[in-house]
Enzyme design. Structure first.
Site, PDB file in Angstrom:
ATOM      1  N   GLU A   1       4.969  -7.193 -13.735  1.00  0.00           N
ATOM      2  CA  GLU A   1       3.771  -8.679 -13.011  1.00  0.00           C
ATOM      3  C   GLU A   1       2.965  -9.330 -14.357  1.00  0.00           C
ATOM      4  OE1 GLU A   1      -0.355  -9.353 -11.021  1.00  0.00           O
ATOM      5  OE2 GLU A   1       0.809  -7.943  -9.904  1.00  0.00           O
TER       6      GLU A   1
ATOM      7  N   ARG B   1      -3.057 -14.460 -17.537  1.00  0.00           N
ATOM      8  CA  ARG B   1      -4.515 -14.919 -18.811  1.00  0.00           C
ATOM      9  C   ARG B   1      -4.655 -14.498 -20.229  1.00  0.00           C
ATOM     10  NH1 ARG B   1      -7.998  -9.101 -15.765  1.00  0.00           N
ATOM     11  NH2 ARG B   1      -7.193  -9.502 -13.544  1.00  0.00           N
TER      12      ARG B   1
ATOM     13  N   THR C   1      -2.574 -13.267 -11.854  1.00  0.00           N
ATOM     14  CA  THR C   1      -3.431 -14.014 -12.540  1.00  0.00           C
ATOM     15  C   THR C   1      -3.090 -15.797 -11.815  1.00  0.00           C
ATOM     16  OG1 THR C   1      -3.980 -12.286 -13.318  1.00  0.00           O
ATOM     17  CG2 THR C   1      -5.377 -14.127 -13.198  1.00  0.00           C
TER      18      THR C   1
ATOM     19  N   LYS D   1      -3.474  -8.974  -1.165  1.00  0.00           N
ATOM     20  CA  LYS D   1      -3.466  -7.960  -2.633  1.00  0.00           C
ATOM     21  C   LYS D   1      -4.997  -8.316  -1.597  1.00  0.00           C
ATOM     22  CE  LYS D   1      -4.875  -8.835  -6.684  1.00  0.00           C
ATOM     23  NZ  LYS D   1      -4.401  -9.600  -8.523  1.00  0.00           N
TER      24      LYS D   1
END
Length: 211
Positions: free
Chosen positions: A43, A47, A71, A131
């Protein structure tokens, strides 16, 4: 792969390494290092500006790996990730536009939750894999135990404070299908291009989980 096949692979692998990549040219090396260690999922977190290119490179050069994006905080990032080949979307929180778009496009989306209310919102969208973030801050395994009763149909991927030492504890909970985090690919290791270390850490982690 179908959505069910993707979630089955996540459950079988048990680990989703989250990679904050600074240089897209290193992405394939990182992916291959994880695969050599027995982890065929990666993954790339949004960022850094390199995330999209990293996803594209791995999808092109490592087609057998399940490559996703993390993210993801808004729809533009989700669209960019999917355009570059991401097969699943992981979010630190819940953004309705992004969730609705992923559902419409039949793309597996895993929003981040930290409260029963947020879990309920996701259930009402038909989502059953969520999550838990930040896992250690919101109660860790105690939280997971507490929500088993009212949310028996929900499965979780705890992230945030998860590491090699406590991954097995999280995975021992019946409502956990995998754990996630960046501890396998810290910035210092990526900067030094210590890809062999990533492979060794992955093998060690899997041995801890299996045994």
């Amino acid at each position: 792969m179908t959505n069910s096949e993707i979630f089955s692979l996540i459950e079988k692998t048990k680990i989703i390494p989250a990679v904050k990549i600074e240089n897209a040219e290193d992405a394939v090396s990182v992916a291959k290092a994880l695969s050599a260690g027995g982890i065929n999922i990666i993954e790339f977190t949004y960022r850094t500006a390199a995330a999209g290119d990293a996803i594209a490179e791995v999808c092109k050069n490592c087609p057998d790996l399940l490559t996703g994006a993390g993210t993801i905080t808004d729809l533009s990032k989700a669209k960019d990730a999917v355009k570059n080949g991401a097969k699943f979307i992981v979010m630190p929180g819940y953004d309705e536009k992004t969730v609705d778009w992923c559902i419409k496009k039949n793309i597996p989306v895993i929003p981040g939750v930290a409260t029963p209310t947020e879990i309920t919102v996701c259930i009402n969208k038909g989502l059953k894999v969520l999550k838990l973030f930040p896992a250690s801050t919101v109660g860790g395994t105690d939280f997971l135990k507490a929500v088993k009763g009212p949310f028996a149909e929900v499965l979780f991927i705890p992230t945030g404070g998860v590491n090699s030492d406590n991954a097995k504890e999280y995975l021992s909970e019946s409502n956990v299908i995998a754990v996630g985090g960046s501890w396998l690919t810290p910035s210092s290791v990526l900067k030094e291009k210590s890809f062999d270390r990533i492979t060794a850490e992955a093998k060690d982690l899997l041995s801890r989980i299996i045994n």
